[in-house]
Enzyme design. Structure first.
Site, short mmCIF file in Angstrom:
data_model
loop_
_atom_site.label_atom_id
_atom_site.label_comp_id
_atom_site.label_asym_id
_atom_site.label_seq_id
_atom_site.Cartn_x
_atom_site.Cartn_y
_atom_site.Cartn_z
N ASN A 21 34.26 32.09 54.32
CA ASN A 21 33.39 33.26 54.34
C ASN A 21 32.36 33.25 55.47
O ASN A 21 32.03 34.30 56.02
CB ASN A 21 32.72 33.45 52.98
CG ASN A 21 31.88 32.26 52.59
OD1 ASN A 21 32.06 31.15 53.10
ND2 ASN A 21 30.95 32.48 51.69
N SER A 34 38.43 26.21 57.07
CA SER A 34 39.47 26.82 56.23
C SER A 34 40.59 27.29 57.14
O SER A 34 40.33 27.80 58.24
CB SER A 34 38.89 28.01 55.48
OG SER A 34 39.94 28.79 54.97
N VAL A 37 42.19 29.80 56.88
CA VAL A 37 42.11 31.26 56.99
C VAL A 37 41.23 31.69 58.19
O VAL A 37 41.45 32.73 58.80
CB VAL A 37 41.57 31.86 55.67
CG1 VAL A 37 41.50 33.37 55.73
CG2 VAL A 37 42.45 31.42 54.50
N GLU A 47 28.84 22.18 48.13
CA GLU A 47 28.33 23.57 48.05
C GLU A 47 29.45 24.41 47.49
O GLU A 47 30.39 24.77 48.19
CB GLU A 47 27.93 24.06 49.44
CG GLU A 47 26.77 23.33 50.07
CD GLU A 47 25.44 23.59 49.39
OE1 GLU A 47 25.39 24.40 48.44
OE2 GLU A 47 24.46 22.97 49.80
N CYS A 61 28.81 32.93 48.31
CA CYS A 61 28.75 32.06 47.12
C CYS A 61 27.53 32.32 46.25
O CYS A 61 27.60 32.23 45.04
CB CYS A 61 28.76 30.61 47.57
SG CYS A 61 27.50 30.28 48.81
N GLU A 118 34.01 33.77 39.04
CA GLU A 118 33.60 34.17 40.38
C GLU A 118 34.69 35.06 40.99
O GLU A 118 35.84 34.64 41.09
CB GLU A 118 33.40 32.92 41.24
CG GLU A 118 32.83 33.24 42.60
CD GLU A 118 32.70 32.00 43.48
OE1 GLU A 118 33.64 31.19 43.50
OE2 GLU A 118 31.66 31.86 44.14
N GLU A 156 21.66 21.39 51.51
CA GLU A 156 21.76 21.64 52.94
C GLU A 156 20.45 22.25 53.41
O GLU A 156 19.64 22.71 52.62
CB GLU A 156 22.94 22.60 53.23
CG GLU A 156 24.27 21.95 52.86
CD GLU A 156 25.49 22.61 53.48
OE1 GLU A 156 25.68 23.82 53.27
OE2 GLU A 156 26.25 21.89 54.17
P1 NDP Z 1 38.53 26.49 48.59
O1 NDP Z 1 37.89 25.62 47.58
O2 NDP Z 1 39.86 27.03 48.32
O3 NDP Z 1 38.63 25.71 49.98
C1 NDP Z 1 37.50 25.13 50.61
C2 NDP Z 1 37.99 24.18 51.71
O4 NDP Z 1 38.55 23.01 51.11
C3 NDP Z 1 39.08 24.76 52.59
O5 NDP Z 1 38.90 24.30 53.90
C4 NDP Z 1 40.33 24.21 51.95
O6 NDP Z 1 41.42 24.22 52.82
C5 NDP Z 1 39.88 22.81 51.58
N1 NDP Z 1 40.65 22.15 50.54
C6 NDP Z 1 41.44 22.71 49.60
N2 NDP Z 1 41.96 21.75 48.78
C7 NDP Z 1 41.46 20.56 49.21
C8 NDP Z 1 41.60 19.20 48.78
N3 NDP Z 1 42.35 18.86 47.73
N4 NDP Z 1 40.94 18.24 49.46
C9 NDP Z 1 40.15 18.55 50.53
N5 NDP Z 1 39.99 19.82 50.97
C10 NDP Z 1 40.62 20.81 50.33
O7 NDP Z 1 37.47 27.65 48.87
P2 NDP Z 1 37.64 28.96 49.76
O8 NDP Z 1 37.93 28.60 51.17
O9 NDP Z 1 38.56 29.87 49.02
O10 NDP Z 1 36.17 29.54 49.73
C11 NDP Z 1 35.66 30.27 48.67
C12 NDP Z 1 34.84 29.39 47.75
O11 NDP Z 1 33.82 28.74 48.48
C13 NDP Z 1 34.14 30.17 46.68
O12 NDP Z 1 34.25 29.54 45.43
C14 NDP Z 1 32.70 30.15 47.13
O13 NDP Z 1 31.78 30.31 46.10
C15 NDP Z 1 32.59 28.84 47.80
N6 NDP Z 1 31.49 28.85 48.74
C16 NDP Z 1 30.35 28.13 48.45
C17 NDP Z 1 29.27 28.16 49.28
C18 NDP Z 1 28.05 27.35 49.00
O14 NDP Z 1 27.33 27.06 49.93
N7 NDP Z 1 27.76 26.96 47.77
C19 NDP Z 1 29.26 29.01 50.48
C20 NDP Z 1 30.50 29.67 50.71
C21 NDP Z 1 31.57 29.61 49.85
P3 NDP Z 1 42.34 25.54 52.96
O15 NDP Z 1 41.62 26.68 52.39
O16 NDP Z 1 42.54 25.65 54.42
O17 NDP Z 1 43.56 25.23 52.18
#
Ligand code: NDP
Length: 483
Positions: A152, A177, A179, A249, A283, A380, A457
């Site tokens: 995001n 990510s 994406v 986070e 988030c 969410e 952070e």
């Molecule tokens: P994901 O949890 O799907 O992915 C987060 C990252 O982790 C991606 O780079 C993903 O890779 C990677 N990943 C996935 N599986 C694993 C694993 N088993 N081990 C290590 N890395 C892994 O989240 P999204 O990308 O869909 O983002 C949305 C989510 O992020 C929402 O829940 C949102 O609330 C949260 N978020 C939290 C924030 C905060 O500061 N608290 C800020 C922004 C978002 P890939 O996607 O490339 O497969």
């Protein structure tokens, strides 16, 4: 439109390609067209990145903090000078309106680099008098940190993690990510241009398994993840097995509470910001808007009127305020939540379907009469879907606001500041606002409680999460030994 980088990865100060890695297609969400083709990191790429980071960190960690700060400040200068080019890239990567990416993404990243450049030289230990003998402490870097980002705020997330890590003497291997893989590569390139030694900030592409490989590698000292709660649980467990430090986070379902004495226009504006900015893909969004019953209809009518005026459309057009979702998967997921809310009996106030501006649009949507047990109040959504719930008393709303596994953020709108502080004091959330919402200046800690994560952070608080304390006892007299 093309945004093809020179290679998929940035390792040891240079671009690196390995076409044996699984293909990654980068889609511009505004139109659905492919703007770049990359490859996921192979074990050879990961090895080069981690080994390079280990080698570079040793010297970097010994440098005077002001020297490290100078490099980061140069990067800030470059980011600000290229602000328009970077905003454009961020819009192509995420689909967020250029109006947003000009003011939010890289500008916030630059603030983080600037802040930690300024802070790092002030980080000192303490001297502990022990009656002749004494002890002192040193705050040392952790070593090589892994950063794993969500889609995001890809560039902001990369900067928020890289800034404290690098300023405090660590190296970082960052996996965006899949994406949104482009912004972090730009940061790596800019840091090199700013004079950062090769190997200190590496970017490797890939899906979850690349993140998992980083979280389990014994040479990684810390994992900082921004992502969902289920991913956080997996990464935290993997890190625990190697006794690594973590910052998590994660997701949220944050309450935004509007009392009847609140400035209603401000509360409506904040609820819109906290649900529709970045098409709701934030988030900390206040996705459960609790409105005191006496002002509920007034709140809803002002909200509906203002929501109807939101300018949705081409993310690259100056006037556009609202863009598409990041991917087809997210688009379908959000529409699924909207249908579920209708089926479970929530009252649709506005929006409620896919937009007609492009393939990945969802209309800014408001549901009223949402109850605590509805899916919309519990899960969410990560899209532009606001749930309005009503309440009668302060005591009741505090209990209901806390009735969730999440604990990222919370907000209160009231003219009674004593009440504002009293209510916030009882909400289980890491980041809170009174008469404001979703403002996250770098000077203020950002983080969560409960399932939404741990660690902080930004701010001075981040120093604790990117350094460790070494304690040194200094004897000044003969050793008193019984042997
Ligand atoms: P994901 O949890 O799907 O992915 C987060 C990252 O982790 C991606 O780079 C993903 O890779 C990677 N990943 C996935 N599986 C694993 C694993 N088993 N081990 C290590 N890395 C892994 O989240 P999204 O990308 O869909 O983002 C949305 C989510 O992020 C929402 O829940 C949102 O609330 C949260 N978020 C939290 C924030 C905060 O500061 N608290 C800020 C922004 C978002 P890939 O996607 O490339 O497969």
């Amino acid at each position: 439109m093309k945004a093809q980088p020179k290679a998929s990865h940035f390792v040891n100060g240079d671009w690196l390609e390995d076409t044996a890695g699984a293909p990654i297609e980068v889609i511009y969400p505004g139109t659905g067209e492919t703007i770049a083709r990359l490859h996921a990191a192979t074990p050879a790429v990961l090895e080069a990145a981690i080994a390079g980071a280990v080698a570079a960190q040793a010297e970097w960690g010994r440098r005077r903090p002001v020297e490290r700060a100078r490099v980061l400040m140069k990067a800030v200068e470059i980011i600000r000078a290229r602000s328009e080019e970077l905003a454009l890239l961020e819009t192509l990567d995420t689909g967020k309106p250029i109006q947003e990416t000009r003011v939010a993404d890289w500008p916030s990243g630059a603030d983080a680099l600037e802040y930690f450049a300024g802070l790092a030289p002030t980080v000192t230990g303490e001297t502990i008098p022990l009656g002749g003998d004494f002890a002192y402490t040193i705050r040392e870097p952790l070593g090589v940190c892994a950063g794993i980002g969500a889609w995001n705020y890809p560039s902001q997330i990369a900067c928020w993690k890289a800034a404290p890590a690098l300023a405090l003497g660590n190296a970082m291997v960052f996996k965006p990510s899949e994406v949104t893989p482009l912004g972090a590569l730009k940061l790596a390139e800019i840091l090199i241009e700013a004079g950062m030694p090769a190997g200190l900030f590496n970017v490797v592409q890939g899906r979850g398994e690349v993140g998992a490989a980083l979280a389990t590698d014994p040479r990684i000292a810390k994992v900082s993840l921004t992502g969902s709660v289920p991913t956080g649980a997996k990464v935290y467990a993997a890190a625990a097995a190697g006794m690594k430090h973590v910052t998590m986070e994660l997701g949220g379902k944050s309450p935004l509470i509007v009392f009847e004495d609140a400035d209603l226009d401000s509360a409506v504006g904040a609820a819109m910001l906290g649900n529709f900015y970045s098409s709701g893909q934030i988030c900390s969004n206040g996705t459960r808007v609790f409105v005191q019953r006496s002002v509920k209809e007034a709140f809803l009518s002002r909200l509906a009127a203002r929501t109807a005026k939101i300018v949705a459309g081409d993310p690259l057009a100056d006037e556009t305020q609202f863009g598409p979702l990041v991917s087809a998967a997210q688009h379908d997921k959000v529409l699924g939540y909207i249908e579920k809310a209708k089926a479970e009996g929530a009252r649709l106030v506005c929006g409620g379907s896919a937009g007609n501006e492009g393939p990945l649009f969802v209309q800014p949507t408001v549901f009223a009469d949402v109850t605590d047990t509805m899916t919309l109040a519990r899960e969410e959504v990560f899209g532009p879907v606001m749930a309005v719930l009503d309440f009668e008393t302060e005591e009741e709303v505090i209990a209901r606001a806390n009735g969730t596994e999440f604990g990222l953020a919370a907000g209160v709108f009231t003219a009674d500041l004593a009440r504002g502080h009293r209510v916030i004091g009882q909400l289980a959330a890491g980041t809170c606002w009174i008469n404001a919402y979703n403002l996250t200046p770098v000077e203020m800690p950002f983080g969560a409680v409960k399932a939404s994560g741990l660690g902080r952070e930004n701010s001075r608080a981040a120093v604790e999460h990117y350094t460790q304390v070494k304690a040194v006892y200094v004897g000044t007299g003969p050793v008193d030994s019984p042997y």
